[in-house]
Write a protein that holds these residues in place. Structure first.
Motif, PDB file in Angstrom:
ATOM      1  N   GLN A  43      -9.405 -55.879  34.216  1.00  9.05           N
ATOM      2  CA  GLN A  43      -9.396 -54.517  33.687  1.00  9.05           C
ATOM      3  C   GLN A  43      -8.491 -53.579  34.485  1.00  9.05           C
ATOM      4  O   GLN A  43      -7.809 -52.727  33.902  1.00  9.05           O
ATOM      5  CB  GLN A  43     -10.825 -53.963  33.664  1.00  9.05           C
ATOM      6  N   ALA A  44      -8.470 -53.721  35.803  1.00 13.26           N
ATOM      7  CA  ALA A  44      -7.684 -52.814  36.635  1.00 13.26           C
ATOM      8  C   ALA A  44      -6.192 -52.859  36.287  1.00 13.26           C
ATOM      9  O   ALA A  44      -5.593 -51.815  35.998  1.00 13.26           O
ATOM     10  CB  ALA A  44      -7.914 -53.125  38.115  1.00 13.26           C
ATOM     11  N   PRO A  45      -5.535 -54.035  36.302  1.00 12.12           N
ATOM     12  CA  PRO A  45      -4.110 -54.047  35.950  1.00 12.12           C
ATOM     13  C   PRO A  45      -3.862 -53.704  34.486  1.00 12.12           C
ATOM     14  O   PRO A  45      -2.835 -53.103  34.154  1.00 12.12           O
ATOM     15  CB  PRO A  45      -3.682 -55.489  36.263  1.00 12.12           C
ATOM     16  N   LEU A  46      -4.810 -54.075  33.593  1.00 11.74           N
ATOM     17  CA  LEU A  46      -4.641 -53.769  32.169  1.00 11.74           C
ATOM     18  C   LEU A  46      -4.571 -52.256  31.953  1.00 11.74           C
ATOM     19  O   LEU A  46      -3.678 -51.750  31.242  1.00 11.74           O
ATOM     20  CB  LEU A  46      -5.802 -54.369  31.383  1.00 11.74           C
ATOM     21  N   LEU A  47      -5.502 -51.524  32.559  1.00 13.63           N
ATOM     22  CA  LEU A  47      -5.524 -50.069  32.410  1.00 13.63           C
ATOM     23  C   LEU A  47      -4.393 -49.406  33.194  1.00 13.63           C
ATOM     24  O   LEU A  47      -3.797 -48.425  32.739  1.00 13.63           O
ATOM     25  CB  LEU A  47      -6.878 -49.529  32.880  1.00 13.63           C
ATOM     26  N   TRP A  48      -4.106 -49.947  34.373  1.00 10.93           N
ATOM     27  CA  TRP A  48      -3.064 -49.361  35.233  1.00 10.93           C
ATOM     28  C   TRP A  48      -1.694 -49.400  34.558  1.00 10.93           C
ATOM     29  O   TRP A  48      -0.938 -48.427  34.607  1.00 10.93           O
ATOM     30  CB  TRP A  48      -3.016 -50.113  36.563  1.00 10.93           C
ATOM     31  N   ASN A  49      -1.380 -50.508  33.928  1.00  8.67           N
ATOM     32  CA  ASN A  49      -0.067 -50.656  33.296  1.00  8.67           C
ATOM     33  C   ASN A  49       0.118 -49.751  32.088  1.00  8.67           C
ATOM     34  O   ASN A  49       1.249 -49.537  31.633  1.00  8.67           O
ATOM     35  CB  ASN A  49       0.163 -52.113  32.881  1.00  8.67           C
ATOM     36  N   GLN A  50      -0.985 -49.213  31.567  1.00  9.87           N
ATOM     37  CA  GLN A  50      -0.905 -48.302  30.421  1.00  9.87           C
ATOM     38  C   GLN A  50      -0.679 -46.856  30.844  1.00  9.87           C
ATOM     39  O   GLN A  50      -0.437 -45.992  29.989  1.00  9.87           O
ATOM     40  CB  GLN A  50      -2.194 -48.396  29.593  1.00  9.87           C
ATOM     41  N   LEU A  51      -0.757 -46.583  32.140  1.00 13.88           N
ATOM     42  CA  LEU A  51      -0.567 -45.225  32.628  1.00 13.88           C
ATOM     43  C   LEU A  51       0.909 -44.850  32.631  1.00 13.88           C
ATOM     44  O   LEU A  51       1.772 -45.701  32.890  1.00 13.88           O
ATOM     45  CB  LEU A  51      -1.113 -45.079  34.051  1.00 13.88           C
ATOM     46  N   PRO A  52       1.222 -43.577  32.381  1.00 13.23           N
ATOM     47  CA  PRO A  52       2.607 -43.125  32.519  1.00 13.23           C
ATOM     48  C   PRO A  52       3.047 -43.234  33.980  1.00 13.23           C
ATOM     49  O   PRO A  52       2.231 -43.132  34.902  1.00 13.23           O
ATOM     50  CB  PRO A  52       2.558 -41.662  32.070  1.00 13.23           C
ATOM     51  N   ALA A  53       4.324 -43.436  34.205  1.00 15.12           N
ATOM     52  CA  ALA A  53       4.851 -43.572  35.569  1.00 15.12           C
ATOM     53  C   ALA A  53       4.526 -42.343  36.401  1.00 15.12           C
ATOM     54  O   ALA A  53       4.272 -42.443  37.608  1.00 15.12           O
ATOM     55  CB  ALA A  53       6.361 -43.800  35.514  1.00 15.12           C
ATOM     56  N   LEU A  54       4.514 -41.168  35.771  1.00 19.77           N
ATOM     57  CA  LEU A  54       4.223 -39.932  36.506  1.00 19.77           C
ATOM     58  C   LEU A  54       2.849 -39.982  37.159  1.00 19.77           C
ATOM     59  O   LEU A  54       2.652 -39.471  38.262  1.00 19.77           O
ATOM     60  CB  LEU A  54       4.304 -38.733  35.559  1.00 19.77           C
ATOM     61  N   VAL A  55       1.886 -40.605  36.476  1.00 15.51           N
ATOM     62  CA  VAL A  55       0.529 -40.713  37.021  1.00 15.51           C
ATOM     63  C   VAL A  55       0.480 -41.785  38.106  1.00 15.51           C
ATOM     64  O   VAL A  55      -0.057 -41.561  39.194  1.00 15.51           O
ATOM     65  CB  VAL A  55      -0.484 -41.041  35.906  1.00 15.51           C
ATOM     66  N   ARG A  56       1.051 -42.948  37.832  1.00 14.54           N
ATOM     67  CA  ARG A  56       1.010 -44.055  38.800  1.00 14.54           C
ATOM     68  C   ARG A  56       1.704 -43.699  40.113  1.00 14.54           C
ATOM     69  O   ARG A  56       1.298 -44.154  41.176  1.00 14.54           O
ATOM     70  CB  ARG A  56       1.685 -45.299  38.212  1.00 14.54           C
ATOM     71  N   GLU A  57       2.748 -42.880  40.030  1.00 13.81           N
ATOM     72  CA  GLU A  57       3.562 -42.606  41.212  1.00 13.81           C
ATOM     73  C   GLU A  57       3.120 -41.366  41.975  1.00 13.81           C
ATOM     74  O   GLU A  57       3.855 -40.858  42.828  1.00 13.81           O
ATOM     75  CB  GLU A  57       5.029 -42.461  40.795  1.00 13.81           C
ATOM     76  N   ALA A  58       1.918 -40.864  41.704  1.00 15.35           N
ATOM     77  CA  ALA A  58       1.399 -39.703  42.444  1.00 15.35           C
ATOM     78  C   ALA A  58       1.357 -40.012  43.932  1.00 15.35           C
ATOM     79  O   ALA A  58       0.960 -41.104  44.342  1.00 15.35           O
ATOM     80  CB  ALA A  58       0.005 -39.342  41.939  1.00 15.35           C
ATOM     81  N   ASP A  59       1.785 -39.051  44.756  1.00 19.81           N
ATOM     82  CA  ASP A  59       1.914 -39.321  46.193  1.00 19.81           C
ATOM     83  C   ASP A  59       0.654 -39.039  46.992  1.00 19.81           C
ATOM     84  O   ASP A  59       0.548 -39.437  48.159  1.00 19.81           O
ATOM     85  CB  ASP A  59       3.094 -38.531  46.785  1.00 19.81           C
ATOM     86  N   ARG A  83      14.661 -53.221  35.385  1.00 15.73           N
ATOM     87  CA  ARG A  83      14.300 -51.825  35.579  1.00 15.73           C
ATOM     88  C   ARG A  83      12.823 -51.687  35.924  1.00 15.73           C
ATOM     89  O   ARG A  83      12.402 -50.772  36.614  1.00 15.73           O
ATOM     90  CB  ARG A  83      14.611 -51.039  34.303  1.00 15.73           C
ATOM     91  N   SER A  84      12.002 -52.647  35.440  1.00 15.51           N
ATOM     92  CA  SER A  84      10.553 -52.595  35.678  1.00 15.51           C
ATOM     93  C   SER A  84      10.181 -52.973  37.109  1.00 15.51           C
ATOM     94  O   SER A  84       9.020 -52.892  37.487  1.00 15.51           O
ATOM     95  CB  SER A  84       9.836 -53.538  34.710  1.00 15.51           C
ATOM     96  N   GLN A  85      11.182 -53.375  37.903  1.00 17.95           N
ATOM     97  CA  GLN A  85      10.888 -53.835  39.265  1.00 17.95           C
ATOM     98  C   GLN A  85      10.271 -52.726  40.110  1.00 17.95           C
ATOM     99  O   GLN A  85       9.479 -52.966  41.000  1.00 17.95           O
ATOM    100  CB  GLN A  85      12.169 -54.357  39.910  1.00 17.95           C
ATOM    101  N   THR A  86      10.660 -51.485  39.841  1.00 17.48           N
ATOM    102  CA  THR A  86      10.149 -50.351  40.614  1.00 17.48           C
ATOM    103  C   THR A  86       9.150 -49.516  39.806  1.00 17.48           C
ATOM    104  O   THR A  86       8.891 -48.371  40.137  1.00 17.48           O
ATOM    105  CB  THR A  86      11.320 -49.452  41.073  1.00 17.48           C
ATOM    106  N   ALA A  87       8.625 -50.093  38.733  1.00 16.25           N
ATOM    107  CA  ALA A  87       7.731 -49.333  37.859  1.00 16.25           C
ATOM    108  C   ALA A  87       6.302 -49.298  38.367  1.00 16.25           C
ATOM    109  O   ALA A  87       5.461 -48.607  37.807  1.00 16.25           O
ATOM    110  CB  ALA A  87       7.758 -49.918  36.441  1.00 16.25           C
ATOM    111  N   GLY A  88       5.980 -50.065  39.424  1.00 13.41           N
ATOM    112  CA  GLY A  88       4.634 -50.055  39.978  1.00 13.41           C
ATOM    113  C   GLY A  88       3.613 -50.733  39.092  1.00 13.41           C
ATOM    114  O   GLY A  88       2.427 -50.356  39.100  1.00 13.41           O
ATOM    115  N   LEU A  89       4.033 -51.736  38.328  1.00 12.55           N
ATOM    116  CA  LEU A  89       3.114 -52.445  37.443  1.00 12.55           C
ATOM    117  C   LEU A  89       2.344 -53.510  38.207  1.00 12.55           C
ATOM    118  O   LEU A  89       2.715 -53.894  39.310  1.00 12.55           O
ATOM    119  CB  LEU A  89       3.896 -53.085  36.287  1.00 12.55           C
ATOM    120  N   LEU A  90       1.262 -53.997  37.586  1.00 10.74           N
ATOM    121  CA  LEU A  90       0.424 -55.022  38.189  1.00 10.74           C
ATOM    122  C   LEU A  90       0.363 -56.250  37.277  1.00 10.74           C
ATOM    123  O   LEU A  90       0.569 -56.148  36.066  1.00 10.74           O
ATOM    124  CB  LEU A  90      -0.997 -54.493  38.429  1.00 10.74           C
TER     125      LEU A  90
END
Length: 449
Positions: free
Chosen positions: A414-430, A389-396
Motif C-alpha cells: 500500500q505504501a508505494p502504491l499510494l506514494w507513487n500517485q502523489l504529485p511530485a510537489l507533495v513527495r518532494e516536500a523538504d 526522467r523518472s529516475q529523480t521522481a522519488g518513486l517506490l
C-alpha cells in the motif's frame, strides 16, 4: 507548624521538579549512547523516538499478510509477563548497564545510587504506613524507569534470533510469530525451543512468564490452518488452540486479519460517547464540543488506522458513519441533512483519506530517517535500468502480490502504491510540516472535489 509544613511542601515540590529534570537529562544521554553505539534492540518499540505501538503493529501485520499471500500459516504467540516492571533485579540491571551498555565508573555509580536506598509507603488521610525498603523494580512514574527496563530486556532479542523466530517487543509485551508450511510441522519445534529458552532466561532474571494468559492466534488460508491444528502440537506447555481474536497493543486481531472486531469495538465505544456528548451539547460552546469530539471520537478513529489500509469498503464505511454522526452532533444538524459539505466545512478528511494520510505520512518519515528501521526496510526506491526522467521522481517499487485480499493490504504494498500517485510537489516536500500541509490539501481536494 503550618508555616513549617508549607515550607516543607514547597521545598519537596522543588526537589521533585529538579529530580524530573535531572532524570530527563540522564535519559537523553543514555538514549544518545544507545543510538550512537547501535545498542538498542531493533524490534523493541517501547519508549523510543519515532517508535510507537502503531509502527510495531504495522510491521507485524505486514509480515503476516505477506506470509498469507504466499499460502503460509502464521502462528502468533503473545507472551504475558507478571508484574515485569516490579521484579527487575537491581544487581542484574547494574551488571547489564556495565557489561552490555558499557556504562562504567562515576556514571555507573550514579545509577547505583539512583536505584538504592528507596522506600515506599501508603498514605491515606494524612496517615502513613511504616516505610519498606525497595529492593527490586524500576521506579515507576519516573522518566528513567522505562529506559532502564528496556536495557534490562536487551538480551531477549538475541535469544529469539538464535531460533530464527520473528518477534516484536513493546516494553514488557513480547510477541513471537512464525510463518510455516503446515506440511512441515517440525518447524514448530523451533518455536517450542525458543519458548523454553525464554522461560529459562526469565527465571534467571527474576521475571515470570504467565502461561495462563499467553495467547495464540493462527493466520492463513483456512485449509492450511485446519491442517496445522489437526496435528494438535504443544508449544512448551502452551496448547496450540487458536483464539478467535486477541487484543494486541490495544488492537483486536481476528483470525482472518480483517480487523472487523476492532472496527466494531471502536464504533460501539464511539457511539456511547457521542450519545453522552449529545446530551450536553446545548450547554457547550462549539470549541469545547469539538475538543470532546476529538478526545473521545477522532482519537479512536485514528488509533492504528493504518492497519486498515486496503480493507474492504464495508469495513471503512462503519467508521465513516461514526465520523458523520460526530459531525452532526458537533454542528447540531439533522440526520437527513447532507453530510459532505459539513465535513468539508470542518476541514475533516473522510475516514478512507485519513487512513491514506497515515500511510503516506509514515512513508515520508521512513524515507527521511524519521521512522524505525524495520519500517524503512519495507519500502524500496525505484531505480530504472537506464537513465530516465523518472529516475529523480522519488518513486517506490510496488512489489508483486498473489492475493489482493491479503498481500494487497500490507504496508509494503500500500505504501508505494499510494506514494507513487502523489504529485511530485507533495513527495518532494523538504520538511515534515510542509509535507503534512501539502498532503492534506491534496487529499482534501480528492475527497471533496
Amino acid at each position: 507548624m503550618w508555616v513549617a509544613s508549607s515550607l516543607e511542601s514547597a521545598f519537596g515540590s522543588k526537589v521533585q521538579r529538579f529530580s524530573k529534570v535531572l532524570e530527563k537529562i540522564v535519559a537523553i544521554q543514555v538514549c544518545e549512547h544507545l543510538n550512537t553505539n547501535d545498542l538498542f534492540e531493533e524490534f523493541q518499540s517501547g519508549f523510543r523516538e519515532y517508535h510507537s505501538t502503531e509502527t510495531a503493529l504495522v510491521r507485524v501485520t505486514n509480515d503476516i499478510l505477506m506470509a498469507s499471500d504466499k499460502s503460509l500459516v502464521s502462528v502468533l504467540v503473545l507472551l504475558d509477563l507478571s508484574a515485569a516492571f516490579d521484579t527487575v533485579d537491581h544487581n542484574v540491571l547494574l551488571e547489564r548497564l556495565e557489561h552490555v551498555v558499557g556504562i562504567k565508573g562515576t556514571s555507573l555509580g550514579w545509577f547505583k545510587s539512583y536505584l538504592s536506598d528507596r522506600f515506599h509507603f501508603v498514605n491515606v488521610h494524612d496517615k502513613s504506613s511504616s516505610y519498606s525498603r525497595v529492593t527490586c523494580g524500576v521506579p515507576q512514574g519516573s522518566v528513567l524507569g522505562p529506559i532502564l527496563f528496556t536495557i534490562y530486556m536487551l538480551p531477549i532479542g538475541k535469544i529469539i534470533r538464535q531460533h530464527g523466530i520473528n518477534f516484536h517487543c513493546y516494553a514488557d509485551d513480547t510477541q513471537l510469530y512464525l510463518s510455516i508450511n503446515p506440511d512441515e510441522p517440525n518447524r514448530l519445534g523451533r518455536l517450542q525451543a525458543c519458548l523454553e529458552d525464554i522461560k529459562n532466561w526469565m527465571t534467571l532474571n527474576f521475571l515470570l512468564l504467565n502461561q495462563d494468559k499467553t495467547e495464540v492466534l493462527i493466520f492463513g488460508p483456512e485449509i492450511q490452518k485446519r491442517k496445522l491444528l489437526s496435528q494438535s502440537p504443544d508449544l512448551n506447555g502452551i496448547t496450540l488452540i487458536s483464539e478467535n481474536k486477541v487484543r494486541n497493543l490495544g488492537v483486536i486481531f481476528d483470525q482472518d486479519m480483517s480487523f472487523k472486531s476492532q472496527v466494531k469495538q471502536v464504533c460501539r465505544i464511539s457511539f456511547f460517547h457521542l450519545r453522552n456528548i449529545a446530551k450536553i451539547r446545548s450547554i457547550l460552546s462549539r470549541s469545547d464540543a469539538e475538543k470532546l469530539v476529538h478526545a473521545f471520537i477522532t482519537s479512536r478513529l485514528d488509533y492504528c488506522n493504518s492497519l486498515l489500509s486496503g480493507s474492504p469498503q464495508n469495513v471503512v464505511k462503519s467508521l465513516q458513519l461514526v465520523q458523520n454522526a460526530a459531525a452532526r452532533v458537533l454542528m447540531r444538524i439533522k440526520k437527513r441533512d447532507h453530510i459532505s459539505p459539513v465535513l468539508a466545512s470542518l476541514h475533516w478528511l473522510p475516514v478512507k483519506f485519513r487512513i491514506d494520510f497515515k500511510i503516506l505520512l509514515l512513508t515520508y518519515k521512513a524515507l527521511n530517517n524519521q521512522a524505525p528501521s524495520y519500517i524503512s526496510n519495507l519500502i524500496v526506491p525505484y531505480v530504472p535500468n537506464r537513465a530516465l526522467r523518472s529516475q529523480t521522481a522519488g518513486l517506490l517499487v510496488v512489489p508483486r502480490i498473489s492475493k489482493i485480499r491479503m498481500g494487497g493490504r500490507s504496508f509494503s504494498y500500500q505504501a508505494p502504491l499510494l506514494w507513487n500517485q502523489l504529485p511530485a510537489l507533495v513527495r518532494e516536500a523538504d520538511t515534515l510540516s510542509t509535507f503534512k500541509n501539502r498532503l492534506k490539501t491534496f487529499l482534501f481536494d480528492r475527497a471533496y472535489s
